[in-house]
Design an enzyme around this catalytic site. Sequence first.
Site, PDB file in Angstrom:
ATOM      1  CG  ASP A  36      -2.174  -0.764   1.057  1.00  0.00           C
ATOM      2  OD1 ASP A  36      -2.272  -1.483   0.080  1.00  0.00           O
ATOM      3  OD2 ASP A  36      -2.738  -0.608   2.187  1.00  0.00           O
ATOM      4  CE  LYS A  93      -6.771  -1.282  -0.331  1.00  0.00           C
ATOM      5  NZ  LYS A  93      -7.048  -2.574  -0.297  1.00  0.00           N
ATOM      6  N   GLY A 165      -5.218  -2.999   8.730  1.00  0.00           N
ATOM      7  CA  GLY A 165      -4.917  -1.769   9.633  1.00  0.00           C
ATOM      8  C   GLY A 165      -4.963  -2.249  11.130  1.00  0.00           C
ATOM      9  NE  ARG A 177      -3.386 -22.556  11.051  1.00  0.00           N
ATOM     10  CZ  ARG A 177      -2.390 -23.418  10.726  1.00  0.00           C
ATOM     11  NH1 ARG A 177      -2.632 -24.634   9.765  1.00  0.00           N
ATOM     12  NH2 ARG A 177      -1.470 -23.547  11.200  1.00  0.00           N
ATOM     13  N   GLY A 226      -3.173  -7.339   8.034  1.00  0.00           N
ATOM     14  CA  GLY A 226      -2.563  -7.772   9.463  1.00  0.00           C
ATOM     15  C   GLY A 226      -1.224  -8.009   9.438  1.00  0.00           C
ATOM     16  N   GLY A 247      -0.181  -3.578   4.027  1.00  0.00           N
ATOM     17  CA  GLY A 247      -0.884  -2.369   3.802  1.00  0.00           C
ATOM     18  C   GLY A 247       0.100  -1.405   4.652  1.00  0.00           C
ATOM     19  CB  SER A 248      -1.159   0.137   8.197  1.00  0.00           C
ATOM     20  OG  SER A 248      -2.474  -0.135   7.761  1.00  0.00           O
TER      21      SER A 248
END
Lengths: 306, 208
Positions: A36, A93, A165, A177, A226, A247-248
């Site tokens: 990101d 996005k 996030g 999983r 995550g 991302g973050s």
Amino acid sequence: MSDSDNSAGERSPRESATWRIKTGMAAMLKGGVIMDVTTADQARLAEDAGAVAVMALERVPADIRAQGGVARMSDPEMILEIMKTVSIPVMAKARIGHFVEAQVLESLGVDYVDESEVLTPADERYHIDKHGFKVPFVCGCRNLGEALRRIAEGAAMIRTKGEAGTGDIVEAVRHARSVLGEIKRLTVLGNEELVAAAKDLGAPLELLREVAGSGKLPVVNFAAGGIATPADAALMMQLGVDGVFVGSGIFKSENPAKAAAAIVRAVQHYDDAAVIAEVSRGIGAPMRGRAVQEIPEGERLAARGW
Amino acid sequence: MSPAPPDDAVRVGVLAIQGDVAEHLRSIAAAGGRPSRIRRPADLNDIDGLILPGGESTTIGMLGGEAGLLSAIRLRVAEGLPVWGTCAGLILLAQDVGQAQPLIGGLDVTVARNAFGRQVDSFEVDLDVAGLTDGPFRAVFIRAPVVCRAGPAVEVLARLNDGTIVAVRQGLMLGTSFHPELTGDHRLHTLFLRMVAAQRSASRQSRA
């Protein structure tokens, strides 16, 4: 060059936006990290660190979560600036169900559209009919049924949703999983059991048969939501995904350039703990994050879409 | 699943840093070769030929350079290891790509990256390829590079209608802008495996 050989030539009309072109594009990203980015400078940093693609967006998920408000498609100006800056593919996005945002992104020439739960959904009932577009789509999922519904709508690449996030890997693990475990289960079912499984999963039987036969999704499958450390990224790879979105986790860390380079190398050497240890040394603090358990159900992004 | 290859099958490695490695491994097996993943320089000792797959050339070049793989491949190719680059792999083999990025080089061509534009401009087409019998080949171009200059030693194997060069051979080096590994058609893998087998018998004879 030799002049003797000019024999070659095209023997059919050119066909664009075929299923093979759309899914093939994602196949070229396998084993890679998609980052990101919110500015051209961040995009350049990502490319220099070895990212295989960037996701252009206005705010990283951690900021969307912190600031609230309606999260929408990014400013085309910013996306075009990023497209000018890097030679690797640029994704962007669109809100779930917002097919006009997707049309705009296609007209800008982005290489992939992410119909994303990170943005505020525009339609609570329908996702975008992705077969109708020339640009390929990636979509999030929490389980195999959701993955196959998105593929049925035309998604040419899948990513597990995780919980964007947060910097908490637990949901990404849960979703990966779930998808991979359900695929394993399908491979041992008989024909009549597959029909029942299609009903239970809410997914098209034809796709289920294909997955049962091949033991994998018919499209590339990345992990997302995550991932904050090199070890997180390698964990997802060892679980069996084809690559990762971060991302973050990069630009909310103490030293984004080091974090980005370390995560790329951890994905490349995901089964070599010595390398993961080496690249994890002295890269600064990861994003602080927020445990998913502390987040009320109603604020969880993964629950958006169906 | 492909049947197990015979004992004398040629051993063809696929550079496995990033990209569509699995697709090439499958195609090699289907064409009768013995495929393996090349992840570190020592892996190059156990192969008769090498494929550089599609992927992101900047990523593969950077990580391959750090791992010492680009220089090790350069050396083995100079010693006579047959090599084939598809898309990003063609970029890595090129002598010049018009921008600074880590390359293997050796193929006397200049390559233009993303020559057709962005992903929405990607396409597939039936294409005549020199050396292939039984009709044209389905060529899949994905954000593809093209050859915009080919040196005197380079043989052109395929062109688009406007004359753009999209497949070349120079001695034991093969380069294609498109992705044969994404089709079920293994004729180009078979052609490469024949190059590899011929080179293996030649070097065995010279050692004997």
